[in-house]
Each structure stands twice: as C-alpha cells, then as structure tokens.
Scaffold this motif. Sequence first.
Motif, PDB file in Angstrom:
ATOM      1  N   UNK A  19      -4.419  58.007 -20.821  1.00  0.00           N
ATOM      2  CA  UNK A  19      -5.221  57.614 -19.663  1.00  0.00           C
ATOM      3  C   UNK A  19      -5.904  56.275 -19.920  1.00  0.00           C
ATOM      4  N   UNK A  20      -6.434  56.086 -21.125  1.00  0.00           N
ATOM      5  CA  UNK A  20      -7.093  54.825 -21.464  1.00  0.00           C
ATOM      6  C   UNK A  20      -6.111  53.663 -21.415  1.00  0.00           C
ATOM      7  N   UNK A  21      -4.905  53.878 -21.895  1.00  0.00           N
ATOM      8  CA  UNK A  21      -3.903  52.812 -21.868  1.00  0.00           C
ATOM      9  C   UNK A  21      -3.562  52.411 -20.434  1.00  0.00           C
ATOM     10  N   UNK A  22      -3.383  53.384 -19.561  1.00  0.00           N
ATOM     11  CA  UNK A  22      -3.079  53.080 -18.160  1.00  0.00           C
ATOM     12  C   UNK A  22      -4.232  52.330 -17.484  1.00  0.00           C
ATOM     13  N   UNK A  23      -5.468  52.796 -17.696  1.00  0.00           N
ATOM     14  CA  UNK A  23      -6.613  52.112 -17.107  1.00  0.00           C
ATOM     15  C   UNK A  23      -6.758  50.704 -17.658  1.00  0.00           C
ATOM     16  N   UNK A  24      -6.489  50.521 -18.951  1.00  0.00           N
ATOM     17  CA  UNK A  24      -6.604  49.194 -19.553  1.00  0.00           C
ATOM     18  C   UNK A  24      -5.572  48.235 -18.965  1.00  0.00           C
ATOM     19  N   UNK A  25      -4.341  48.689 -18.796  1.00  0.00           N
ATOM     20  CA  UNK A  25      -3.293  47.826 -18.231  1.00  0.00           C
ATOM     21  C   UNK A  25      -3.649  47.411 -16.809  1.00  0.00           C
ATOM     22  N   UNK A  26      -3.992  48.392 -15.972  1.00  0.00           N
ATOM     23  CA  UNK A  26      -4.346  48.064 -14.591  1.00  0.00           C
ATOM     24  C   UNK A  26      -5.617  47.218 -14.535  1.00  0.00           C
ATOM     25  N   UNK A  27      -6.566  47.479 -15.414  1.00  0.00           N
ATOM     26  CA  UNK A  27      -7.798  46.700 -15.435  1.00  0.00           C
ATOM     27  C   UNK A  27      -7.553  45.247 -15.794  1.00  0.00           C
ATOM     28  N   UNK A  30      -6.011  43.473 -12.850  1.00  0.00           N
ATOM     29  CA  UNK A  30      -7.003  43.164 -11.815  1.00  0.00           C
ATOM     30  C   UNK A  30      -7.930  42.035 -12.229  1.00  0.00           C
ATOM     31  N   UNK A  31      -8.291  41.969 -13.508  1.00  0.00           N
ATOM     32  CA  UNK A  31      -9.142  40.868 -13.972  1.00  0.00           C
ATOM     33  C   UNK A  31      -8.409  39.537 -13.815  1.00  0.00           C
ATOM     34  N   UNK A  32      -7.146  39.502 -14.186  1.00  0.00           N
ATOM     35  CA  UNK A  32      -6.360  38.265 -14.034  1.00  0.00           C
ATOM     36  C   UNK A  32      -6.249  37.889 -12.558  1.00  0.00           C
ATOM     37  N   UNK A  33      -5.957  38.861 -11.702  1.00  0.00           N
ATOM     38  CA  UNK A  33      -5.886  38.577 -10.267  1.00  0.00           C
ATOM     39  C   UNK A  33      -7.231  38.127  -9.718  1.00  0.00           C
ATOM     40  N   UNK A  34      -8.311  38.658 -10.261  1.00  0.00           N
ATOM     41  CA  UNK A  34      -9.640  38.249  -9.824  1.00  0.00           C
ATOM     42  C   UNK A  34      -9.925  36.794 -10.115  1.00  0.00           C
ATOM     43  N   UNK A  47     -17.479  37.743   0.064  1.00  0.00           N
ATOM     44  CA  UNK A  47     -17.835  36.923  -1.088  1.00  0.00           C
ATOM     45  C   UNK A  47     -17.865  37.653  -2.417  1.00  0.00           C
ATOM     46  N   UNK A  48     -17.594  38.952  -2.405  1.00  0.00           N
ATOM     47  CA  UNK A  48     -17.592  39.738  -3.638  1.00  0.00           C
ATOM     48  C   UNK A  48     -16.185  39.769  -4.214  1.00  0.00           C
ATOM     49  N   UNK A  49     -16.050  39.424  -5.469  1.00  0.00           N
ATOM     50  CA  UNK A  49     -14.742  39.423  -6.122  1.00  0.00           C
ATOM     51  C   UNK A  49     -14.421  40.846  -6.587  1.00  0.00           C
ATOM     52  N   UNK A  50     -13.893  41.639  -5.659  1.00  0.00           N
ATOM     53  CA  UNK A  50     -13.657  43.057  -5.919  1.00  0.00           C
ATOM     54  C   UNK A  50     -12.622  43.260  -7.024  1.00  0.00           C
ATOM     55  N   UNK A  51     -11.579  42.461  -7.041  1.00  0.00           N
ATOM     56  CA  UNK A  51     -10.564  42.611  -8.087  1.00  0.00           C
ATOM     57  C   UNK A  51     -11.159  42.400  -9.476  1.00  0.00           C
ATOM     58  N   UNK A  52     -11.983  41.394  -9.615  1.00  0.00           N
ATOM     59  CA  UNK A  52     -12.578  41.095 -10.917  1.00  0.00           C
ATOM     60  C   UNK A  52     -13.498  42.223 -11.373  1.00  0.00           C
ATOM     61  N   UNK A  53     -14.386  42.661 -10.496  1.00  0.00           N
ATOM     62  CA  UNK A  53     -15.359  43.671 -10.901  1.00  0.00           C
ATOM     63  C   UNK A  53     -14.738  45.046 -11.098  1.00  0.00           C
ATOM     64  N   UNK A  54     -13.778  45.412 -10.289  1.00  0.00           N
ATOM     65  CA  UNK A  54     -13.127  46.705 -10.516  1.00  0.00           C
ATOM     66  C   UNK A  54     -12.258  46.646 -11.765  1.00  0.00           C
TER      67      UNK A  54
END
Length: 87
Positions: A19-27, A30-34, A47-54
């Motif tokens: 589960x941690x590996x999957x969340x880390x990959x998707x996270x 999303x940070x890169x897309x943010x 104005x909120x960068x939702x991709x970055x914060x999630x």
Amino acid sequence: MASGGSGHSAGAFDIRTVIALLFAIYGVVLVVLGFIQPDAELEKSAGLNINLWSGVAMVLFAAVFIAWARLRPITVPDDVEGDTAGE
C-alpha cells in the motif's frame, strides 16, 4: 516451538509495504504534475494547487505506512506444531 517468538518478518509481503509503495508512486506523480501544470489549471481550483498538495499528502501517508511496517513488523512463524494439513 519455543515461546521465544521465533520466526521471520513478512518483509515485502506485508500488505502495508504494498500500500505504501502504491501511494508513494501516485504521490510522486501528482507532485510532479503539480509543478508542471499550466496556470489555467490553477484557476479551475481557485488558485489552490490541488495536485501538489494531495501528492505531498500521499507521500507522507506512504512514509507513515513504511515507518509502521518497520517499527511493528509482522512475524511469520517458521513452523507450526501439530500441523495436520499433510494428513
């Protein structure tokens, strides 16, 4: 079997690690897309960068799961006395 807690750790087969590996990959995705999303996308979210914060939240969640799996490993017994599965 001695009651001293003999056995080995579940290691990579622990579901918390998966589960941690999957969340880390998707996270990380999303940070890169943010960081690379255009300003038009920021206007859609007030104005909120939702991709970055999630993404950051998902990476932190993955870190908590990895810490949990390392601090409290699941111990798998080496052998079981009285195993009747072979009969």
